[in-house]
Design an enzyme around this catalytic site. Structure first.
Site, PDB file in Angstrom:
ATOM      1  N   GLY A 136     -29.193 -55.083   5.279  1.00 14.02           N
ATOM      2  CA  GLY A 136     -28.583 -55.851   6.354  1.00 14.02           C
ATOM      3  C   GLY A 136     -29.648 -56.573   7.158  1.00 14.02           C
ATOM      4  N   GLY A 159     -27.705 -52.360   3.093  1.00 19.19           N
ATOM      5  CA  GLY A 159     -26.457 -53.106   2.988  1.00 19.19           C
ATOM      6  C   GLY A 159     -26.101 -53.515   1.574  1.00 19.19           C
ATOM      7  N   GLU A 201     -33.730 -45.923   5.172  1.00 19.42           N
ATOM      8  CA  GLU A 201     -33.469 -46.096   6.606  1.00 19.42           C
ATOM      9  C   GLU A 201     -34.222 -45.134   7.511  1.00 19.42           C
ATOM     10  OE1 GLU A 201     -30.207 -48.136   4.444  1.00 19.42           O
ATOM     11  OE2 GLU A 201     -31.169 -46.173   4.248  1.00 19.42           O
ATOM     12  N   ASP A 248     -26.492 -45.646   5.968  1.00 15.88           N
ATOM     13  CA  ASP A 248     -25.094 -45.927   6.320  1.00 15.88           C
ATOM     14  C   ASP A 248     -24.384 -46.651   5.185  1.00 15.88           C
ATOM     15  OD1 ASP A 248     -26.497 -48.352   6.770  1.00 15.88           O
ATOM     16  OD2 ASP A 248     -25.156 -48.944   8.406  1.00 15.88           O
TER      17      ASP A 248
END
Length: 353
Positions: free
Chosen positions: A67, A121, A144, A152
């Site tokens: 992302g 992402g 992450e 996530d």
């Protein structure tokens, strides 16, 4: 608003073809791209002429490297300095997670051509699909914890469902997998050389069923290196505290374990503890429950310290020397972990059918 050229949609015969089109940014996902993709995917889901959806990344380096975390960093800093209300942060995460759920629940084949880097992402745009195709250029990671976040985009759902403790290991360390390892741990379904992808897409467009097309083009990816460490991964990462995992790795005394310890020492202690707890909880939740959990976690991390320090060190100043706070596992209290799981001020993530 994102330029439509950053994500391309094409009806090609029997398929809807999505191309992530930011090759210079390794096809990193922006909020604008999410807002274009969501309604297009819903339209194709309802269109009987579309038999499958195929997603690919432009260029030769990446499927999608994650992302747009720098935009989140800037938005979060603005909030902390009294220059914003954080609405854009909540919008990015919640709309991305709704898109991940849409992919997961799509009532027709969703074929992800994971040719190149797939991180963060990008994993959310591929792992939840029905057919995950990898190539000799694939590199998968959920790194992450190294930027003060947690895995996530549905990571708290799919990581605990990988075999043994592979998901725990990947989520905590951010270690990288090539195609052959992804197949070995059920993170991918088939290996197709990148030179064959165009022919694969053409056959899908001709209406040949996805499973049949992929089987026809698939080849052997070779021996997976991860196999040699699987027993140690399952043994060391089976514990329910990070401290116990560290102790288990210290007891191993192997070169592999020493490398693992070096990684765990380098990343955010808060991220490690929250990630382990999120993966353990995620193993007991359904997909929707995990996405609700993830919005709570993401907003909590962006209200904390380590995300900003992680992005600063990795992508802004690039000194690769993050100063985490708390700086050690011992200083991360249970209450620090628990606050990440609390209902956020704006309420939980909701889904409209």
């Amino acid at each position: 608003m994102t330029d439509a050229a950053e994500i391309l949609f094409e009806r090609r015969g029997s398929i809807g073809l999505v191309t992530l089109n930011r090759p210079k940014a390794l096809n990193a996902l922006t909020l604008g791209m999410i807002r274009l993709f969501d309604p297009q995917l819903r339209a194709w889901a309802a269109d009987p002429a579309i038999k499958a959806v195929v997603i690919q990344g432009a260029g030769e380096k990446a499927f999608c490297a994650g992302g747009d975390v720098v935009s989140l960093y800037e938005a979060g800093k603005a909030v902390r300095e009294g220059r914003g209300d954080g609405a854009g942060i909540r919008a990015f995460f919640s709309e991305e997670y709704v898109l991940n759920r849409l992919i997961k629940n799509l009532p027709k084949p969703y074929v992800a051509l994971i040719d190149g880097i797939s991180m963060g992402g990008g994993v959310g745009l591929s792992e939840h699909g029905t057919h995950r195709v990898v190539t000799e250029r694939t590199m998968f990671a959920m790194p992450e914890t190294g930027i003060g976040l947690y895995p996530d985009v549905g990571g708290t759902y799919f990581l605990p469902r990988l075999p043994g403790e592979v998901g725990t290991w990947l989520g905590l360390t951010g270690d990288r997998l090539k195609a052959t390892d992804m197949l070995a741990v059920n993170a991918a379904d088939a290996f197709v050389p990148s030179a064959k992808l165009e022919a694969l897409v053409a056959a899908l467009a001709d209406g040949v069923p996805a499973g049949e097309v992929i089987a026809r083009h698939a080849e052997s990816a070779g021996e997976p290196p991860v196999t040699s460490n699987r027993e140690a991964i399952d043994r060391c990462y089976a514990h329910d505290t990070v401290e116990a995992i560290v102790a288990a790795l210290e007891a191993e005394g192997t070169e592999w374990a020493t490398g693992q310890l070096a990684t765990l020492k380098r990343v955010s202690p808060t991220s490690l503890k929250v990630t382990l707890e999120a993966i353990r909880r995620g193993g007991r939740l359904d997909f929707d429950g995990c996405m609700v959990q993830e919005l709570r976690l993401s907003l909590a991390f962006l209200a904390g310290h380590d995300f900003y320090e992680g992005i600063r060190a990795a992508l802004v100043d690039k000194d690769r020397n993050p100063r985490w706070n708390p700086a050690s596992l011992a200083e991360v209290a249970d209450a620090d972990v628990e606050r990440h799981f609390a209902v956020p001020a704006g309420g939980d993530l909701t889904f409209s059918e």
